[in-house]
Scaffold this motif. Structure first.
Motif, PDB file in Angstrom:
ATOM      1  N   HIS A 243       0.741  -1.153   0.123  1.00  0.00           N
ATOM      2  CA  HIS A 243      -0.114   0.177   0.141  1.00  0.00           C
ATOM      3  C   HIS A 243       0.926   1.199   0.048  1.00  0.00           C
ATOM      4  CE1 HIS A 243      -3.265  -2.554   1.384  1.00  0.00           C
ATOM      5  NE2 HIS A 243      -2.549  -3.146   2.157  1.00  0.00           N
TER       6      HIS A 243
ATOM      7  N   CYS B 194      -4.941   5.738  -0.179  1.00  0.00           N
ATOM      8  CA  CYS B 194      -3.829   4.812  -0.704  1.00  0.00           C
ATOM      9  C   CYS B 194      -3.624   4.996  -1.973  1.00  0.00           C
ATOM     10  CB  CYS B 194      -4.447   3.343  -0.251  1.00  0.00           C
ATOM     11  SG  CYS B 194      -3.172   2.161  -0.989  1.00  0.00           S
TER      12      CYS B 194
ATOM     13  N   GLU C 109      -1.029   3.325  -3.859  1.00  0.00           N
ATOM     14  CA  GLU C 109      -0.408   2.085  -4.597  1.00  0.00           C
ATOM     15  C   GLU C 109      -1.663   1.019  -4.796  1.00  0.00           C
ATOM     16  OE1 GLU C 109       3.027   2.208  -5.175  1.00  0.00           O
ATOM     17  OE2 GLU C 109       2.640   0.657  -6.669  1.00  0.00           O
ATOM     18  N   PHE C 110      -1.653   0.639  -5.900  1.00  0.00           N
ATOM     19  CA  PHE C 110      -2.919  -0.532  -6.268  1.00  0.00           C
ATOM     20  C   PHE C 110      -2.838  -1.636  -5.482  1.00  0.00           C
ATOM     21  CE2 PHE C 110      -4.933  -3.796  -8.812  1.00  0.00           C
ATOM     22  CZ  PHE C 110      -6.333  -3.561  -8.544  1.00  0.00           C
ATOM     23  N   CYS C 111      -3.683  -1.892  -4.693  1.00  0.00           N
ATOM     24  CA  CYS C 111      -3.820  -3.338  -3.790  1.00  0.00           C
ATOM     25  C   CYS C 111      -4.674  -3.845  -3.927  1.00  0.00           C
ATOM     26  CB  CYS C 111      -3.545  -2.645  -2.454  1.00  0.00           C
ATOM     27  SG  CYS C 111      -4.999  -1.287  -1.887  1.00  0.00           S
TER      28      CYS C 111
ATOM     29  N   HIS D  50      -8.876  -0.841  -3.771  1.00  0.00           N
ATOM     30  CA  HIS D  50      -7.816   0.352  -3.569  1.00  0.00           C
ATOM     31  C   HIS D  50      -8.491   1.710  -3.598  1.00  0.00           C
ATOM     32  CE1 HIS D  50      -4.483   2.755  -4.869  1.00  0.00           C
ATOM     33  NE2 HIS D  50      -4.956   3.127  -5.932  1.00  0.00           N
TER      34      HIS D  50
ATOM     35  N   MET E 229      -9.912   2.920  -0.131  1.00  0.00           N
ATOM     36  CA  MET E 229      -9.025   2.909   0.818  1.00  0.00           C
ATOM     37  C   MET E 229      -8.422   4.378   1.453  1.00  0.00           C
ATOM     38  SD  MET E 229      -5.699   0.257   1.723  1.00  0.00           S
ATOM     39  CE  MET E 229      -4.705   0.599   2.807  1.00  0.00           C
TER      40      MET E 229
HETATM   41 CU1  CUA Z   1      -4.161   0.018  -0.253  1.00  0.00          CU
HETATM   42 CU2  CUA Z   1      -4.261   0.709  -2.591  1.00  0.00          CU
END
Ligand code: CUA
Length: 317
Positions: A152, A187, A189-191, A195, A198
Motif C-alpha cells: 500500500h 492509498c 499504490e494499487f492493492c 484500492h 482505501m
Molecule cells: Cu491500499 Cu491501494
C-alpha cells in the motif's frame, strides 16, 4: 479540453498545491519550479518554431541550400548544455528538499499498518484506532508505516509526500500540519479491488486536545447498559469478535479495525461511509454491497439484534 476537465480536477479535493505543512510546502515549491522551467522551455521552443515557419514562408519556394553559420553550436548549446544545466539544478534542489523532508526530531511516533483495505494506527501509549489518525497541530510527528498484507502507500497530499508500505519493511515519514484541520489521505499504490476506497483522514488537533484524545483512546470501552448491553451480547455471540477487538470486553481479535472508540470516528469502512446509525446497520448487514471484495462477511441478524448491536456500537465513544 475534455480530458483536462475530467481528469481528477474536482474542486475541494486534497491537492499537493494546497500545502498545510512544512514538508509539503517543499513539494509544492518543487512543483512550481518544474512548472516554471517547463513553461519557459515550451515558450522558447514555440517561439523558435514560429520564427522558422515565418522565415520559410517569406522566402517562398526558392530553397536555401547554404549551411547556417551557427547551426552546430546551437544544437550543442540547446540540446546538450542547457538541458544538463537544468537537470543538474533540479537534481540539487530535489536532494536538498528530500533531506529537509526526512529531517527533524519528532517527539511522537505513530505506527500505521496498511490492511486490505483499511488503516490501523497504533500510538505509543497503547491506543489503537483505525482510518482516522489524530496528530497534534504544529508539531512534527513520525509516521512509521508497514503492511499486514500487500503493498500500500500512505499519502496525505496536503501534508507530506507519499511513502510506500512494503511487506517486511518499515518506512517512515514526518508529518507536520501547520494548523488544526481534517486532511484527507488515500492509498496511492494499487492493492486490489477496493484500492480506490482505501481512504483515511489525518485530524490535526490543538496539542492539548490531542493529548486528551490520545489518553481517551487508550482507555477501555465503558460497560454498556440497557439495549446496548444486549448489543454487546450479540457482538460476542455472532462472528464479530472473530475479527474485531473492543478493549474492556472479551473481543480481542486483530484482523479488523479496533472498535473500542468507534463512535469517535466520523466515517466507517476506510472513509467510504459517514458514521450514522443507518450506514452502520447497512454495513453490518451487507458489507459486500458497500465494498465488494471486503473480507467482512454479511450477517444474518434479526431486526432487534441489529438494533441492539447498532445501539451498542454507536455508544462506543
Ligand atoms: Cu491500499 Cu491501494
Amino acid at each position: 479540453m475534455i480530458a483536462l476537465a475530467t481528469s481528477a480536477c474536482a474542486l475541494g479535493g486534497p491537492s499537493v498545491l494546497d500545502a498545510h505543512g512544512a514538508s509539503e510546502k517543499r513539494v509544492e515549491g518543487l512543483w512550481w519550479l518544474l512548472f516554471a522551467i517547463s513553461a519557459v522551455v515550451l515558450a522558447v521552443v514555440l517561439g523558435l518554431m514560429t520564427a522558422a515557419i515565418i522565415r520559410r514562408r517569406r522566402r517562398g519556394t526558392d530553397v536555401d541550400r547554404s549551411e547556417p553559420r551557427w547551426g552546430e553550436p546551437f544544437v550543442v548549446l540547446a540540446g546538450v548544455i542547457i538541458p544538463v544545466l537544468i537537470l543538474t539544478a533540479v537534481f540539487v534542489v530535489s536532494v536538498r528538499d528530500m533531506n529537509a523532508i526526512a529531517g527533524g526530531d519528532p517527539q511522537l511516533t505513530v505506527q500505521v499498518i496498511g490492511h486490505m483495505w483499511w488503516w490501523e494506527a497504533r500510538y505509543p501509549n497503547g491506543a489503537i484506532t483505525a482510518n482516522e489518525i489524530h496528530i497534534p497541530a504544529g508539531e512534527p510527528v513520525r509516521i512509521e508505516v508497514t503492511t499486514a498484507d500487500v503493498i500500500h502507500s500512505f499519502w496525505v497530499p496536503q501534508l507530506a509526500p507519499k511513502i510506500d508500505m512494503i511487506p517486511g519493511k518499515t518506512n517512515s515519514i514526518v508529518l507536520v500540519a501547520d494548523s488544526p484541520g481534517r486532511y484527507r489521505g488515500q492509498c496511492a499504490e494499487f492493492c486490489g479491488l477496493q484500492h480506490a476506497h482505501m481512504a483515511f483522514f489525518v485530524v490535526a488537533d490543538p496539542p492539548d486536545v490531542f493529548q486528551r484524545w490520545m489518553a481517551h483512546q487508550e482507555a477501555p470501552a465503558a460497560a454498556p447498559t440497557g439495549s446496548a448491553a444486549d448489543g454487546l451480547a450479540v457482538f460476542l455471540a455472532q462472528t464479530c469478535d472473530g475479527c474485531h477487538t473492543i478493549r474492556g470486553t472479551p473481543a480481542s481479535a486483530a484482523l479488523a479495525p479496533d472498535l473500542t472508540h468507534l463512535a469517535d470516528r466520523e466515517t466507517i469502512a476506510a472513509g467510504t461511509l459517514r458514521l450514522t446509525r443507518g450506514n452502520l446497520a447497512h454495513w453490518i448487514r451487507d458489507p459486500q454491497a458497500v465494498k465488494p471484495g471486503v473480507i467482512m462477511p454479511p450477517t444474518q441478524l434479526t431486526r432487534s439484534q441489529l438494533q441492539s448491536l447498532v445501539d451498542y456500537l454507536m455508544g462506543l465513544n
